[in-house]
Write a protein that holds these residues in place. Structure first.
Motif, PDB file in Angstrom:
ATOM      1  N   GLN A 141     -27.282  30.076   3.020  1.00 14.14           N
ATOM      2  CA  GLN A 141     -27.242  28.290   3.580  1.00 14.14           C
ATOM      3  C   GLN A 141     -25.923  27.717   3.357  1.00 14.14           C
ATOM      4  O   GLN A 141     -25.498  26.592   4.045  1.00 14.14           O
ATOM      5  CB  GLN A 141     -27.644  27.717   2.375  1.00 14.14           C
ATOM      6  CG  GLN A 141     -29.655  28.103   3.043  1.00 14.14           C
ATOM      7  CD  GLN A 141     -30.346  27.969   4.067  1.00 14.14           C
ATOM      8  OE1 GLN A 141     -30.070  26.576   4.987  1.00 14.14           O
ATOM      9  NE2 GLN A 141     -31.054  28.881   4.010  1.00 14.14           N
ATOM     10  N   PHE A 142     -25.037  27.622   2.318  1.00 12.84           N
ATOM     11  CA  PHE A 142     -23.958  27.166   2.243  1.00 12.84           C
ATOM     12  C   PHE A 142     -23.077  27.954   3.129  1.00 12.84           C
ATOM     13  O   PHE A 142     -22.472  26.790   4.553  1.00 12.84           O
ATOM     14  CB  PHE A 142     -22.813  28.136   0.406  1.00 12.84           C
ATOM     15  CG  PHE A 142     -22.102  27.017   0.902  1.00 12.84           C
ATOM     16  CD1 PHE A 142     -21.970  25.354  -0.173  1.00 12.84           C
ATOM     17  CD2 PHE A 142     -20.770  27.568   1.431  1.00 12.84           C
ATOM     18  CE1 PHE A 142     -20.232  25.554   0.242  1.00 12.84           C
ATOM     19  CE2 PHE A 142     -20.223  26.950   0.702  1.00 12.84           C
ATOM     20  CZ  PHE A 142     -19.453  25.464   0.426  1.00 12.84           C
ATOM     21  N   ILE A 143     -22.865  29.071   3.157  1.00  9.20           N
ATOM     22  CA  ILE A 143     -22.325  29.184   4.546  1.00  9.20           C
ATOM     23  C   ILE A 143     -22.874  28.982   5.741  1.00  9.20           C
ATOM     24  O   ILE A 143     -21.951  28.400   7.075  1.00  9.20           O
ATOM     25  CB  ILE A 143     -22.507  31.413   4.835  1.00  9.20           C
ATOM     26  CG1 ILE A 143     -21.809  31.314   3.659  1.00  9.20           C
ATOM     27  CG2 ILE A 143     -21.234  31.524   6.505  1.00  9.20           C
ATOM     28  CD1 ILE A 143     -21.578  33.311   3.604  1.00  9.20           C
ATOM     29  N   GLN A 144     -23.592  28.784   6.441  1.00 11.31           N
ATOM     30  CA  GLN A 144     -24.677  27.895   7.850  1.00 11.31           C
ATOM     31  C   GLN A 144     -24.080  27.179   7.797  1.00 11.31           C
ATOM     32  O   GLN A 144     -24.245  26.452   8.844  1.00 11.31           O
ATOM     33  CB  GLN A 144     -25.800  28.459   7.902  1.00 11.31           C
ATOM     34  CG  GLN A 144     -26.694  29.909   7.893  1.00 11.31           C
ATOM     35  CD  GLN A 144     -27.341  30.461   7.531  1.00 11.31           C
ATOM     36  OE1 GLN A 144     -28.761  29.738   7.261  1.00 11.31           O
ATOM     37  NE2 GLN A 144     -27.558  31.848   7.491  1.00 11.31           N
ATOM     38  N   LYS A 145     -24.167  25.831   7.102  1.00 10.25           N
ATOM     39  CA  LYS A 145     -23.433  24.712   7.044  1.00 10.25           C
ATOM     40  C   LYS A 145     -22.328  24.099   6.712  1.00 10.25           C
ATOM     41  O   LYS A 145     -21.879  23.006   6.989  1.00 10.25           O
ATOM     42  CB  LYS A 145     -24.359  23.666   6.184  1.00 10.25           C
ATOM     43  CG  LYS A 145     -25.751  24.335   5.608  1.00 10.25           C
ATOM     44  CD  LYS A 145     -26.944  23.136   4.555  1.00 10.25           C
ATOM     45  CE  LYS A 145     -28.352  23.368   4.401  1.00 10.25           C
ATOM     46  NZ  LYS A 145     -29.319  22.461   2.740  1.00 10.25           N
TER      47      LYS A 145
ATOM     48  N   LEU B 259     -16.837  28.643  -1.383  1.00  5.35           N
ATOM     49  CA  LEU B 259     -17.531  29.332  -2.387  1.00  5.35           C
ATOM     50  C   LEU B 259     -17.252  30.282  -3.263  1.00  5.35           C
ATOM     51  O   LEU B 259     -17.723  29.666  -4.096  1.00  5.35           O
ATOM     52  CB  LEU B 259     -17.785  30.791  -0.740  1.00  5.35           C
ATOM     53  CG  LEU B 259     -18.690  30.714   0.303  1.00  5.35           C
ATOM     54  CD1 LEU B 259     -18.124  32.436   1.064  1.00  5.35           C
ATOM     55  CD2 LEU B 259     -20.327  30.348  -0.269  1.00  5.35           C
ATOM     56  N   VAL B 260     -15.885  30.203  -3.569  1.00  3.94           N
ATOM     57  CA  VAL B 260     -15.307  30.730  -4.926  1.00  3.94           C
ATOM     58  C   VAL B 260     -15.617  29.376  -5.905  1.00  3.94           C
ATOM     59  O   VAL B 260     -15.669  29.675  -7.079  1.00  3.94           O
ATOM     60  CB  VAL B 260     -13.508  31.496  -4.787  1.00  3.94           C
ATOM     61  CG1 VAL B 260     -13.464  31.633  -6.113  1.00  3.94           C
ATOM     62  CG2 VAL B 260     -13.649  32.829  -3.742  1.00  3.94           C
ATOM     63  N   ASN B 261     -14.991  28.071  -5.285  1.00  2.63           N
ATOM     64  CA  ASN B 261     -15.103  27.502  -6.170  1.00  2.63           C
ATOM     65  C   ASN B 261     -16.872  27.158  -6.345  1.00  2.63           C
ATOM     66  O   ASN B 261     -16.962  26.254  -7.274  1.00  2.63           O
ATOM     67  CB  ASN B 261     -14.690  25.641  -5.486  1.00  2.63           C
ATOM     68  CG  ASN B 261     -12.635  25.969  -5.649  1.00  2.63           C
ATOM     69  OD1 ASN B 261     -12.593  26.631  -6.556  1.00  2.63           O
ATOM     70  ND2 ASN B 261     -12.097  25.865  -4.230  1.00  2.63           N
ATOM     71  N   ASN B 262     -17.526  26.321  -5.524  1.00  2.84           N
ATOM     72  CA  ASN B 262     -18.940  26.518  -5.728  1.00  2.84           C
ATOM     73  C   ASN B 262     -19.710  27.321  -6.583  1.00  2.84           C
ATOM     74  O   ASN B 262     -20.795  27.427  -6.675  1.00  2.84           O
ATOM     75  CB  ASN B 262     -19.663  26.255  -3.963  1.00  2.84           C
ATOM     76  CG  ASN B 262     -19.004  24.825  -3.576  1.00  2.84           C
ATOM     77  OD1 ASN B 262     -19.881  23.572  -3.746  1.00  2.84           O
ATOM     78  ND2 ASN B 262     -18.109  24.540  -2.851  1.00  2.84           N
ATOM     79  N   PHE B 263     -19.636  28.572  -6.383  1.00  2.00           N
ATOM     80  CA  PHE B 263     -20.261  29.622  -6.975  1.00  2.00           C
ATOM     81  C   PHE B 263     -19.557  29.805  -7.807  1.00  2.00           C
ATOM     82  O   PHE B 263     -18.942  32.492  -7.719  1.00  2.00           O
ATOM     83  CB  PHE B 263     -20.920  30.575  -5.763  1.00  2.00           C
ATOM     84  CG  PHE B 263     -21.556  30.114  -4.718  1.00  2.00           C
ATOM     85  CD1 PHE B 263     -23.233  29.841  -5.507  1.00  2.00           C
ATOM     86  CD2 PHE B 263     -21.546  29.274  -3.415  1.00  2.00           C
ATOM     87  CE1 PHE B 263     -24.144  28.832  -4.088  1.00  2.00           C
ATOM     88  CE2 PHE B 263     -22.073  29.138  -2.557  1.00  2.00           C
ATOM     89  CZ  PHE B 263     -23.949  28.593  -3.080  1.00  2.00           C
ATOM     90  N   PRO B 264     -18.884  30.280  -9.125  1.00  3.70           N
ATOM     91  CA  PRO B 264     -17.990  30.991  -9.692  1.00  3.70           C
ATOM     92  C   PRO B 264     -18.691  31.904 -10.144  1.00  3.70           C
ATOM     93  O   PRO B 264     -18.137  32.750 -10.710  1.00  3.70           O
ATOM     94  CB  PRO B 264     -17.148  29.363 -10.923  1.00  3.70           C
ATOM     95  CG  PRO B 264     -18.207  28.920 -10.880  1.00  3.70           C
ATOM     96  CD  PRO B 264     -19.042  28.397  -9.166  1.00  3.70           C
ATOM     97  N   GLN B 265     -20.003  31.919 -10.992  1.00  6.86           N
ATOM     98  CA  GLN B 265     -20.186  32.912 -11.204  1.00  6.86           C
ATOM     99  C   GLN B 265     -20.664  34.298 -11.122  1.00  6.86           C
ATOM    100  O   GLN B 265     -21.277  35.737 -10.852  1.00  6.86           O
ATOM    101  CB  GLN B 265     -21.965  32.288 -11.553  1.00  6.86           C
ATOM    102  CG  GLN B 265     -22.501  32.556 -10.174  1.00  6.86           C
ATOM    103  CD  GLN B 265     -22.818  30.693  -9.911  1.00  6.86           C
ATOM    104  OE1 GLN B 265     -21.763  30.777  -9.566  1.00  6.86           O
ATOM    105  NE2 GLN B 265     -23.753  31.104  -9.247  1.00  6.86           N
TER     106      GLN B 265
ATOM    107  N   SER C  57     -17.812  39.542   1.374  1.00  2.00           N
ATOM    108  CA  SER C  57     -18.419  40.409   1.378  1.00  2.00           C
ATOM    109  C   SER C  57     -19.876  39.163   2.239  1.00  2.00           C
ATOM    110  O   SER C  57     -19.855  40.003   3.706  1.00  2.00           O
ATOM    111  CB  SER C  57     -18.916  41.306   1.120  1.00  2.00           C
ATOM    112  OG  SER C  57     -19.301  42.436   1.755  1.00  2.00           O
ATOM    113  N   ILE C  58     -20.206  38.470   2.073  1.00  2.00           N
ATOM    114  CA  ILE C  58     -21.424  38.377   2.218  1.00  2.00           C
ATOM    115  C   ILE C  58     -21.144  36.970   3.706  1.00  2.00           C
ATOM    116  O   ILE C  58     -21.631  37.210   4.471  1.00  2.00           O
ATOM    117  CB  ILE C  58     -22.438  37.076   1.388  1.00  2.00           C
ATOM    118  CG1 ILE C  58     -22.854  38.315  -0.215  1.00  2.00           C
ATOM    119  CG2 ILE C  58     -23.605  36.222   1.873  1.00  2.00           C
ATOM    120  CD1 ILE C  58     -23.413  37.371  -1.079  1.00  2.00           C
TER     121      ILE C  58
END
Length: 292
Positions: A14-18, A30-36, A44-45
């Motif tokens: 959803q993050f990528i699509q928006k 993505l790296v900043n928002n999903f550090p886990q 890859s996603i």
């Protein structure tokens, strides 16, 4: 362990699509928002989502090639800017080099697709110097396709194949690699075919396949269709390693049958059981004498 639930995977999707912007910027966010999550997993996603979007929109955008070329000519004549194509790609939500291919094929109608690919690899070959500069600007701001990205992906794939061989040797596995198998006449071959099978959590392992990517359902079903089922039919059961993790549901995918075991790393030595040969005492003595 890099195994995502459907909810975790869907949140990233959803993050990528928006996201509105370049894929290279989306990757950073993505790296900043999903550090886990592992950055390689996120990348890859992202690559898969961009490919899927391009597959759905490419024909429609290509059909607008005349208008896109006219729009480019108008903007570049007005501004003389080197990022006209890049900004157009962002607004169209298409990888910049995909737009470059469409524009080049329309701008030079007598060129072949292979010649266009060569122009993208070397923008200096483009007779229109300003268009060449725009293509070069796109190439250096692209992380989804093109010569730089292709080289990086090939190196990553080879890196993980080498890593697989080192780890297999370290635990004592004896195997044939793809080169060995192709020389004996096989066409579709796993990365490693074990000379002597072993057990992993009670399941027989005859071969190991390395995937330097994230395993989502659609990608995994494609690998099953194109490769993995034939490995199972020919060599028996084996292991697929998705080094950047996988969606949890593919491990229980019915299409895996009894042939495919999914993991996200090379098995630990204690998880493997090796075939033990019962050597008669007389041969043990001869072996000891030979060593001495």
């Amino acid at each position: 362990m890099v195994i995502l639930t459907y909810e975790q995977y869907n949140e990233i999707q959803q993050f990528i699509q928006k996201f509105r912007g370049l894929s290279i910027d989306c990757n950073r966010e993505l790296v900043n928002n999903f550090p886990q999550h592992n950055p390689d997993t996120l990348g890859s996603i992202l690559a898969r989502e961009v490919r899927q979007r391009l597959k759905q929109s490419h024909a429609k955008i290509s059909a607008r090639a005349d208008g896109l070329l006219a729009d480019y000519n108008k903007k570049v004549k007005t501004t003389g800017s080197l990022d006209v194509l890049l900004k157009m790609a962002v607004s169209l939500r298409i990888p910049p080099l995909s737009l470059c291919r469409i524009i080049l094929l329309k701008r030079f109608p007598d060129t072949t697709k292979s010649e266009v690919s060569e122009m993208i690899r070397n923008p200096d070959l483009i007779k229109d110097s300003l268009l060449g500069a725009n293509v070069g600007y796109c190439m250096y701001n692209e992380n989804m396709e093109g010569p730089i990205t292709d080289t990086i992906r090939r190196c990553i794939g080879e890196e993980y194949e080498v890593k697989l061989k080192h780890m297999a040797r370290d635990v004592g596995l004896v195997f044939y690699d793809e080169g060995d198998l192709r020389r004996t006449g096989y066409d579709k071959t796993p990365d490693l075919k074990l000379a002597i099978p072993c057990l992993y959590k009670g399941r027989v392992v005859n071969w190991i396949e390395s995937k330097a990517s994230f395993g989502d359902m659609e990608t995994h079903l494609g690998y099953l269709r194109d490769q993995l089922v034939s490995y199972g039919n020919r060599f028996g059961s084996g292991i697929v390693i998705y080094w950047f993790g996988y969606l949890d549901m593919i491990a229980d995918c019915g299409e895996n049958g009894d042939y495919i075991t999914i993991v996200d790393n090379f098995p630990a030595p204690e998880e493997l059981e090796f075939l033990r040969f019962n050597i008669p005492d007389v041969y043990k003595k001869r072996l000891e004498q030979a060593k001495s």
